[in-house]
Design a protein around this motif. Sequence first.
Motif, PDB file in Angstrom:
ATOM      1  N   ALA A 197      -7.044 -15.710   5.336  1.00  0.00           N
ATOM      2  CA  ALA A 197      -5.723 -15.458   4.767  1.00  0.00           C
ATOM      3  C   ALA A 197      -4.816 -14.633   5.672  1.00  0.00           C
ATOM      4  O   ALA A 197      -3.693 -14.333   5.295  1.00  0.00           O
ATOM      5  N   GLY A 198      -5.276 -14.269   6.842  1.00  0.00           N
ATOM      6  CA  GLY A 198      -4.411 -13.530   7.741  1.00  0.00           C
ATOM      7  C   GLY A 198      -4.962 -12.162   8.079  1.00  0.00           C
ATOM      8  O   GLY A 198      -6.060 -11.797   7.683  1.00  0.00           O
ATOM      9  N   PRO A 199      -4.192 -11.371   8.823  1.00  0.00           N
ATOM     10  CA  PRO A 199      -4.657 -10.055   9.272  1.00  0.00           C
ATOM     11  C   PRO A 199      -5.018  -9.156   8.097  1.00  0.00           C
ATOM     12  O   PRO A 199      -4.376  -9.181   7.047  1.00  0.00           O
ATOM     13  N   ALA A 200      -6.043  -8.346   8.282  1.00  0.00           N
ATOM     14  CA  ALA A 200      -6.564  -7.508   7.208  1.00  0.00           C
ATOM     15  C   ALA A 200      -5.962  -6.121   7.255  1.00  0.00           C
ATOM     16  O   ALA A 200      -5.659  -5.593   8.325  1.00  0.00           O
ATOM     17  N   PRO A 201      -5.800  -5.477   6.093  1.00  0.00           N
ATOM     18  CA  PRO A 201      -5.421  -4.061   6.081  1.00  0.00           C
ATOM     19  C   PRO A 201      -6.512  -3.201   6.705  1.00  0.00           C
ATOM     20  O   PRO A 201      -7.686  -3.567   6.720  1.00  0.00           O
ATOM     21  N   VAL A 202      -6.104  -2.046   7.219  1.00  0.00           N
ATOM     22  CA  VAL A 202      -7.034  -1.077   7.789  1.00  0.00           C
ATOM     23  C   VAL A 202      -7.017   0.169   6.915  1.00  0.00           C
ATOM     24  O   VAL A 202      -5.937   0.685   6.578  1.00  0.00           O
ATOM     25  N   HIS A 203      -8.200   0.669   6.550  1.00  0.00           N
ATOM     26  CA  HIS A 203      -8.331   1.848   5.706  1.00  0.00           C
ATOM     27  C   HIS A 203      -8.928   2.975   6.542  1.00  0.00           C
ATOM     28  O   HIS A 203      -9.998   2.823   7.130  1.00  0.00           O
TER      29      HIS A 203
END
Length: 575
Positions: free
Chosen positions: A123-129
């Motif tokens: 689904a595309g680039p992932a968030p970073v936590h």
Amino acid sequence: MHTFCDRAPCSTLLFTNVSHGFTGLTASRGRRVMDPVIVVGAGPVGLTLALALARQEVPVVVLDEGPGKEEPRPARTVVLREDTAALMERLTGVPLAGAGIRWRGWRALRRRQVTREVVFDDAGPAPVHVAQHVLTGALRAALAGQPLAHIAVDSRVDAVEQEPAGVTAHTRGPRGTWWRGSYLVGCDGLRSTVRKLADIRFPGRTAVERYAVAALRAELPWDNEAVLHRRPPWRTSGPSAGEVCARPLPDGVWRLDWLLPPGKDLVTPELLVTRIRETLAGWAGGSTPPYDLLDTGVHIVHHRLARRWRTGRVFLAGDAAHCLGALGTHGLEEGLRDADNLAWKLASAWHHGPREALLDSYQTERRAAVAARLRAADQVLPLLRGGRGLRAVVPGAGRGHDALLADGHLGRGPVGEPGTYADSPLAPPEPLEGEVPVDTPPGAPVADVPVTAEDGSLVPLRDRLGRGALLVVLVAPGTTVWAREHWMSAGLMPRLAAAVTALPHHAELLVAEEYPGAAAHTVLLVRPDGHLVTAFAGVRPAGLYAAAEAAIGGAAGSGADTGAQTQADAGAGAR
């Protein structure tokens, strides 16, 4: 006074002694003497702004009211979208995937049923936590390596004064000092002293939502996936257990957030431990698994928006200018976008003299973007938090609620997606001959396509941002198969190179094999912060010049009346 550092041949930096009543940096550029930019506040927004300015050869002083380091708090974390994560990596040089966790997916549960799944590989680039103290530490370390930057610790501002030539700030304490600057930016948080000294109103809503927060080390049944669980079936501790979110961090640590009911009920340690145990047991399908509790807290979400973000030479950014964060949205990201937007405009004013329309555009663009997200959240909040009424009359409303919450958590849709600058005052005032549409609308961030730089290197487009230069990108399929010396002198390139050299602001010429929605020989004009100005079919020197001039605030000397009025409006408010 003595020499503090020397960044470039044209710029000598000096540290001014307190014997003259001021402490600070000055810079001599030719015959023009310029004071540094003063940043008040050493949180992520203030440090980001300072680092972005120093990278553009602007001296900066950060007034930090604390001791110069942040206490580790695992329960205080940041979720960054791809654009803000790229900004942090570009400034700090630290891969955030190593400092934090790049999510593999997102899962929404309602009772025992999975209602939504997102796999970021597809689904595309992932968030970073990442933990906020880790991010702040990386910014501090990068800033410490900048000779144009100085952090003054234990320096709490208690007075600000400005005049047409500059601004001064006084810090209180045993070593109270006046600091002299060219501009001052208040990045000093929700209770901003700078905002109060500037007499700027900060209307909005208090305690829109409240969350109990815990950071713990445990084995949960998901592998680097963030989880939102609504109405879990084990709700034994009352209605406040109706929503819990779990976000992974490195080393098996998770941040858990429980939505609290409206009111001011205290969250006792006993209540929080009960909540942790029943949540972990519910997810494990039995008894509570082993866990190590690292940190706890209560997160209170306010929605506020400052009336003005600029008063003469004083600006606001981050929580000093706005607060948001309901429905899983991430308010710190907007503060980082404030810093990215303002840095190149202040750098332009410092190096080339102020274009007031360019400086005014900071408030116009950023305030409109944040206001749009606040409006969207205020419209959705009654729908999601208003009880069972809607679900009783609208089939499938629960699934719609889950989608809206996912948008907030993932930075999508009206609630979560960052705004664009479609109505920016820096857009060309009228349609230009040869303009063509691409998949990125004007004012939106550009796609991060590979580009060939002038030195022949192949780099991501985002790597060329934040340097103060406009970017001119030619879409030319097939160029990567030829040596640079061949295609630089062929076809459109000589004419385009000449047009770029003639622009009213420094610009870098780049070449891309392709760009979404762009035909061959399309020319894109991109701002230093990565937002698209416009696109042309082929080389259009006159249109390119007009668009570039608009993007930097108009012709030199334009907007002087606006700046004079802004300065007059400041009056004694910043004193």
